[in-house]
Design an enzyme around this catalytic site. Structure first.
Site, PDB file in Angstrom:
ATOM      1  N   HIS A   8     -33.532  75.571 -20.136  1.00 45.48           N
ATOM      2  CA  HIS A   8     -34.036  74.216 -19.886  1.00 45.48           C
ATOM      3  C   HIS A   8     -35.331  74.312 -19.089  1.00 45.48           C
ATOM      4  O   HIS A   8     -35.613  75.339 -18.456  1.00 45.48           O
ATOM      5  CB  HIS A   8     -33.000  73.391 -19.125  1.00 45.48           C
ATOM      6  CG  HIS A   8     -31.884  72.916 -20.000  1.00 45.48           C
ATOM      7  ND1 HIS A   8     -30.613  72.677 -19.518  1.00 45.48           N
ATOM      8  CD2 HIS A   8     -31.831  72.631 -21.318  1.00 45.48           C
ATOM      9  CE1 HIS A   8     -29.843  72.260 -20.504  1.00 45.48           C
ATOM     10  NE2 HIS A   8     -30.554  72.230 -21.604  1.00 45.48           N
ATOM     11  N   LYS A  12     -36.946  77.705 -17.006  1.00 41.64           N
ATOM     12  CA  LYS A  12     -37.795  78.612 -17.782  1.00 41.64           C
ATOM     13  C   LYS A  12     -38.409  79.713 -16.917  1.00 41.64           C
ATOM     14  O   LYS A  12     -38.444  80.872 -17.324  1.00 41.64           O
ATOM     15  CB  LYS A  12     -38.877  77.832 -18.522  1.00 41.64           C
ATOM     16  CG  LYS A  12     -38.307  77.013 -19.674  1.00 41.64           C
ATOM     17  CD  LYS A  12     -39.372  76.446 -20.545  1.00 41.64           C
ATOM     18  CE  LYS A  12     -38.846  75.446 -21.549  1.00 41.64           C
ATOM     19  NZ  LYS A  12     -37.633  75.751 -22.246  1.00 41.64           N
ATOM     20  N   THR A  34     -35.522  79.665 -28.341  1.00 40.93           N
ATOM     21  CA  THR A  34     -36.098  78.372 -28.671  1.00 40.93           C
ATOM     22  C   THR A  34     -37.602  78.462 -28.400  1.00 40.93           C
ATOM     23  O   THR A  34     -38.062  79.349 -27.686  1.00 40.93           O
ATOM     24  CB  THR A  34     -35.434  77.261 -27.841  1.00 40.93           C
ATOM     25  OG1 THR A  34     -35.379  77.653 -26.476  1.00 40.93           O
ATOM     26  CG2 THR A  34     -34.029  76.968 -28.349  1.00 40.93           C
ATOM     27  N   GLY A  35     -38.358  77.561 -28.973  1.00 40.49           N
ATOM     28  CA  GLY A  35     -39.810  77.632 -29.018  1.00 40.49           C
ATOM     29  C   GLY A  35     -40.551  77.966 -27.747  1.00 40.49           C
ATOM     30  O   GLY A  35     -41.208  79.004 -27.640  1.00 40.49           O
ATOM     31  N   THR A  36     -40.492  77.095 -26.773  1.00 40.50           N
ATOM     32  CA  THR A  36     -41.272  77.289 -25.552  1.00 40.50           C
ATOM     33  C   THR A  36     -40.765  78.478 -24.752  1.00 40.50           C
ATOM     34  O   THR A  36     -41.556  79.285 -24.252  1.00 40.50           O
ATOM     35  CB  THR A  36     -41.248  76.012 -24.691  1.00 40.50           C
ATOM     36  OG1 THR A  36     -41.646  74.900 -25.498  1.00 40.50           O
ATOM     37  CG2 THR A  36     -42.181  76.138 -23.509  1.00 40.50           C
ATOM     38  N   THR A  37     -39.460  78.625 -24.652  1.00 41.24           N
ATOM     39  CA  THR A  37     -38.890  79.755 -23.921  1.00 41.24           C
ATOM     40  C   THR A  37     -39.356  81.064 -24.550  1.00 41.24           C
ATOM     41  O   THR A  37     -39.792  81.981 -23.851  1.00 41.24           O
ATOM     42  CB  THR A  37     -37.349  79.676 -23.900  1.00 41.24           C
ATOM     43  OG1 THR A  37     -36.960  78.455 -23.264  1.00 41.24           O
ATOM     44  CG2 THR A  37     -36.743  80.858 -23.161  1.00 41.24           C
ATOM     45  N   SER A  54     -38.376  74.052 -30.468  1.00 40.75           N
ATOM     46  CA  SER A  54     -37.950  73.757 -29.101  1.00 40.75           C
ATOM     47  C   SER A  54     -36.576  73.106 -29.166  1.00 40.75           C
ATOM     48  O   SER A  54     -36.239  72.444 -30.152  1.00 40.75           O
ATOM     49  CB  SER A  54     -38.939  72.816 -28.421  1.00 40.75           C
ATOM     50  OG  SER A  54     -40.152  73.487 -28.183  1.00 40.75           O
ATOM     51  N   GLY A  55     -35.795  73.277 -28.090  1.00 33.59           N
ATOM     52  CA  GLY A  55     -34.430  72.759 -28.067  1.00 33.59           C
ATOM     53  C   GLY A  55     -34.292  71.306 -28.485  1.00 33.59           C
ATOM     54  O   GLY A  55     -33.493  70.992 -29.375  1.00 33.59           O
ATOM     55  N   ASP A  60     -31.856  74.450 -30.522  1.00 28.36           N
ATOM     56  CA  ASP A  60     -30.481  74.776 -30.120  1.00 28.36           C
ATOM     57  C   ASP A  60     -29.575  74.821 -31.346  1.00 28.36           C
ATOM     58  O   ASP A  60     -28.727  75.703 -31.481  1.00 28.36           O
ATOM     59  CB  ASP A  60     -29.933  73.741 -29.132  1.00 28.36           C
ATOM     60  CG  ASP A  60     -30.694  73.690 -27.820  1.00 28.36           C
ATOM     61  OD1 ASP A  60     -31.367  74.679 -27.471  1.00 28.36           O
ATOM     62  OD2 ASP A  60     -30.613  72.652 -27.138  1.00 28.36           O
ATOM     63  N   ASP A  80     -29.877  73.622 -16.850  1.00 23.99           N
ATOM     64  CA  ASP A  80     -30.149  72.878 -15.617  1.00 23.99           C
ATOM     65  C   ASP A  80     -29.037  71.845 -15.464  1.00 23.99           C
ATOM     66  O   ASP A  80     -29.085  70.787 -16.099  1.00 23.99           O
ATOM     67  CB  ASP A  80     -31.514  72.213 -15.711  1.00 23.99           C
ATOM     68  CG  ASP A  80     -31.835  71.362 -14.497  1.00 23.99           C
ATOM     69  OD1 ASP A  80     -31.035  71.354 -13.529  1.00 23.99           O
ATOM     70  OD2 ASP A  80     -32.878  70.688 -14.505  1.00 23.99           O
ATOM     71  N   HIS A  87     -31.105  65.806 -25.296  1.00 28.32           N
ATOM     72  CA  HIS A  87     -30.437  66.408 -26.453  1.00 28.32           C
ATOM     73  C   HIS A  87     -29.105  67.057 -26.052  1.00 28.32           C
ATOM     74  O   HIS A  87     -28.675  68.040 -26.635  1.00 28.32           O
ATOM     75  CB  HIS A  87     -31.368  67.418 -27.131  1.00 28.32           C
ATOM     76  CG  HIS A  87     -31.743  68.583 -26.271  1.00 28.32           C
ATOM     77  ND1 HIS A  87     -32.518  68.461 -25.143  1.00 28.32           N
ATOM     78  CD2 HIS A  87     -31.441  69.889 -26.368  1.00 28.32           C
ATOM     79  CE1 HIS A  87     -32.663  69.653 -24.594  1.00 28.32           C
ATOM     80  NE2 HIS A  87     -32.005  70.536 -25.317  1.00 28.32           N
ATOM     81  N   ASP A  90     -26.616  68.333 -28.605  1.00 25.82           N
ATOM     82  CA  ASP A  90     -26.968  69.619 -29.226  1.00 25.82           C
ATOM     83  C   ASP A  90     -26.564  70.784 -28.325  1.00 25.82           C
ATOM     84  O   ASP A  90     -26.086  71.811 -28.798  1.00 25.82           O
ATOM     85  CB  ASP A  90     -28.470  69.702 -29.500  1.00 25.82           C
ATOM     86  CG  ASP A  90     -28.951  68.650 -30.484  1.00 25.82           C
ATOM     87  OD1 ASP A  90     -28.124  68.104 -31.235  1.00 25.82           O
ATOM     88  OD2 ASP A  90     -30.163  68.367 -30.488  1.00 25.82           O
ATOM     89  N   ARG A  96     -20.033  74.924 -27.703  1.00 26.74           N
ATOM     90  CA  ARG A  96     -18.783  74.876 -28.460  1.00 26.74           C
ATOM     91  C   ARG A  96     -18.759  75.938 -29.551  1.00 26.74           C
ATOM     92  O   ARG A  96     -17.767  76.644 -29.727  1.00 26.74           O
ATOM     93  CB  ARG A  96     -18.595  73.481 -29.071  1.00 26.74           C
ATOM     94  CG  ARG A  96     -17.279  73.292 -29.794  1.00 26.74           C
ATOM     95  CD  ARG A  96     -17.223  71.868 -30.395  1.00 26.74           C
ATOM     96  NE  ARG A  96     -16.518  71.827 -31.639  1.00 26.74           N
ATOM     97  CZ  ARG A  96     -16.909  72.325 -32.801  1.00 26.74           C
ATOM     98  NH1 ARG A  96     -18.053  72.928 -32.912  1.00 26.74           N
ATOM     99  NH2 ARG A  96     -16.168  72.226 -33.883  1.00 26.74           N
TER     100      ARG A  96
END
Length: 124
Positions: A8, A12, A34-37, A54-55, A60, A80, A87, A90, A96
């Protein structure tokens, strides 16, 4: 080992610092994010990271799909817990699906450190 890395926004920096500090342990692993991470990890380490959206835009869920297919062996998802996520459904679905398929899931740095130890010891 195929490892998914997600963080989150407020986590990051923690994720990047964790990967930088332990770069050697991740060099021979197949990394997904995910994109930014993923972008931040690549820029900080030079490691190859397969990046998804990105999430909030479906990243996700893309990673969750790989978990369901048996194409991810471990997930490090620095969440976080103090900030509402738009989201959240997601995020819950990803948690899960990791449980359904018995894929190890770290949601904080303490558990991520244990996963790292297992990587070093090649327990997984």
């Amino acid at each position: 080992m195929r490892i998914a890395l997600i963080a989150h926004d407020k986590k990051k920096d923690d994720m990047v610092e964790f990967i930088v500090k332990n770069k050697k342990a991740f060099e021979n692993e197949e990394l997904f994010a995910t994109g930014t991470t993923g972008k931040l990890i690549q820029e900080a380490t030079g490691l190859k990271v397969h990046r998804f959206l990105s999430g909030p835009y479906g990243g996700d869920q893309q990673i969750g799909g790989l978990v369901a297919q048996g194409d991810i062996d471990m997930v490090i998802f620095l969440r976080d817990p103090l900030t509402a996520q738009p989201h959240e459904p997601d995020v819950t679905a990803l948690l899960r699906i990791c449980d359904v398929h018995s894929v190890p899931l770290a949601t904080n740095l303490g558990t991520a450190e244990l996963f790292l130890k297992s990587l070093r010891d090649k327990i997984f």
